[in-house]
Enzyme design. Structure first.
Site, short mmCIF file in Angstrom:
data_model
loop_
_atom_site.label_atom_id
_atom_site.label_comp_id
_atom_site.label_asym_id
_atom_site.label_seq_id
_atom_site.Cartn_x
_atom_site.Cartn_y
_atom_site.Cartn_z
N GLY A 23 12.72 -9.16 -5.02
CA GLY A 23 12.23 -7.49 -4.76
C GLY A 23 12.71 -6.86 -3.66
O GLY A 23 13.10 -5.59 -3.44
N GLU A 72 9.79 -7.73 2.99
CA GLU A 72 8.93 -7.99 1.77
C GLU A 72 8.99 -6.69 0.99
O GLU A 72 9.21 -5.53 1.79
CB GLU A 72 7.61 -8.56 2.02
CG GLU A 72 6.65 -8.96 0.85
CD GLU A 72 7.47 -9.80 -0.29
OE1 GLU A 72 8.39 -9.53 -0.92
OE2 GLU A 72 6.80 -10.97 -0.50
N ASP A 73 8.93 -6.90 -0.27
CA ASP A 73 8.90 -5.41 -1.01
C ASP A 73 7.40 -4.88 -0.89
O ASP A 73 7.59 -3.78 -0.74
CB ASP A 73 9.63 -5.70 -2.48
CG ASP A 73 8.81 -6.78 -3.13
OD1 ASP A 73 8.03 -7.47 -2.63
OD2 ASP A 73 9.06 -6.98 -4.56
N ASP A 93 0.22 -7.27 -1.76
CA ASP A 93 -0.77 -6.87 -2.65
C ASP A 93 -1.95 -7.49 -2.11
O ASP A 93 -2.90 -7.28 -1.17
CB ASP A 93 -0.19 -7.05 -3.85
CG ASP A 93 -1.32 -6.70 -5.14
OD1 ASP A 93 -2.03 -5.79 -4.95
OD2 ASP A 93 -1.29 -7.38 -6.27
N LYS A 102 -0.08 -2.41 -0.46
CA LYS A 102 -1.34 -2.16 -1.33
C LYS A 102 -2.63 -2.30 -0.82
O LYS A 102 -3.24 -3.35 -0.97
CB LYS A 102 -1.49 -2.68 -2.70
CG LYS A 102 -0.70 -1.96 -3.87
CD LYS A 102 -0.83 -2.63 -5.23
CE LYS A 102 0.28 -2.52 -6.26
NZ LYS A 102 0.13 -3.30 -7.50
P1 5GP Z 1 0.09 -10.71 -3.18
O1 5GP Z 1 0.40 -12.14 -3.12
O2 5GP Z 1 0.45 -9.96 -2.03
O3 5GP Z 1 -0.67 -10.28 -4.25
O4 5GP Z 1 1.64 -10.41 -4.07
C1 5GP Z 1 2.73 -10.08 -3.71
C2 5GP Z 1 3.63 -9.80 -4.87
O5 5GP Z 1 3.40 -9.46 -5.96
C3 5GP Z 1 4.93 -9.06 -4.39
O6 5GP Z 1 6.04 -9.61 -3.56
C4 5GP Z 1 5.62 -8.77 -5.95
O7 5GP Z 1 6.39 -9.57 -6.54
C5 5GP Z 1 4.00 -8.70 -6.56
N1 5GP Z 1 3.49 -7.37 -6.99
C6 5GP Z 1 2.58 -6.96 -6.51
N2 5GP Z 1 2.12 -5.61 -6.71
C7 5GP Z 1 3.34 -5.27 -7.63
C8 5GP Z 1 3.54 -4.09 -8.17
O8 5GP Z 1 2.95 -2.88 -8.11
N3 5GP Z 1 4.97 -3.92 -8.86
C9 5GP Z 1 5.62 -5.20 -8.81
N4 5GP Z 1 6.84 -4.88 -9.62
N5 5GP Z 1 5.42 -6.38 -8.12
C10 5GP Z 1 4.22 -6.47 -7.42
#
Ligand code: 5GP
Length: 187
Positions: free
Chosen positions: A43, A98-99, A102, A130
């Site tokens: 990403g 990182e992209d 969340d 987020k």
């Molecule tokens: P976390 O562990 O912070 O919950 O998740 C991070 C990962 O979840 C990101 O690197 C991404 O791959 C995915 N992710 C979380 N939210 C989104 C979103 O709104 N869109 C997309 N495409 N991927 C997301």
């Protein structure tokens, strides 16, 4: 492809302008250093590509790929390395690119893993944050944009491997993922 987008949240021009600012900030913070930027695939590939061109100090780059959601709709906090770094990171000033952050569980797991390799310093730079979804307290050093709790695609971010080539960040229409967001390997 565009017809699957409910709303454009961040235009290509806004992304470009913000990345320029981030590049200037990083150039200033790391002047006289030689940071290693670690791109979390897939990403963050566009973000890394555009960001490094806005940084005017010497740097090196490397890539790692991990699996995130483990087939669940939410992050598990467990990361599996699919592709490891080729660069030793001990004594390096590392910036993880990182992209999106969340819940924070993935980034927490990545940083904990990298810390075991004894970098001199480690900072986090994410394009999207987020923040309201956070489950774990992690310190984000650089972020492009805070976004609301919407599932976004474009500018590197996918849904089932599609939409990465959209030049903007958009919200995906609900009907496209009505079966549920079920991300597996490959981020
Ligand atoms: P976390 O562990 O912070 O919950 O998740 C991070 C990962 O979840 C990101 O690197 C991404 O791959 C995915 N992710 C979380 N939210 C989104 C979103 O709104 N869109 C997309 N495409 N991927 C997301």
């Amino acid at each position: 492809m565009n017809s699957d987008v409910k709303e454009v949240l961040i235009t290509a021009n806004k992304i470009k302008a913000r990345i320029k600012e981030l590049g200037q900030e990083i150039s200033k913070d790391y002047s006289n250093k030689f940071p290693l930027l670690i791109c979390v695939l897939r990403g963050a590939f566009l973000f890394l590509g555009d960001l490094v061109r806005e940084i005017d100090i010497p740097l090196s780059i490397d890539f790692m790929a991990i699996s995130s959601y483990n087939g669940q709709t939410e992050s598990s906090g467990q990361v599996k390395i699919l592709k490891d770094l080729e660069t030793p990171i001990d004594k390096r000033d590392v910036i993880v690119i990182e992209d999106i952050v969340d819940t924070g569980l993935t980034m927490d797991a990545i940083t904990r893993l990298l810390i075991t390799r004894k970098p001199k310093s480690i900072k986090i730079c994410t394009l999207l944050d987020k923040a309201e979804r956070r489950k774990i307290n992690i310190n984000i050093d650089y972020y492009g944009f805070r976004i609301p709790n919407k599932f976004v695609i474009g500018y590197g971010l996918d849904y089932e491997e599609k939409y990465r080539n959209l030049p903007f960040i958009g919200e995906l229409k609900e009907e496209v993922y009505k079966g549920g967001i079920n991300k597996k390997d490959g981020k």
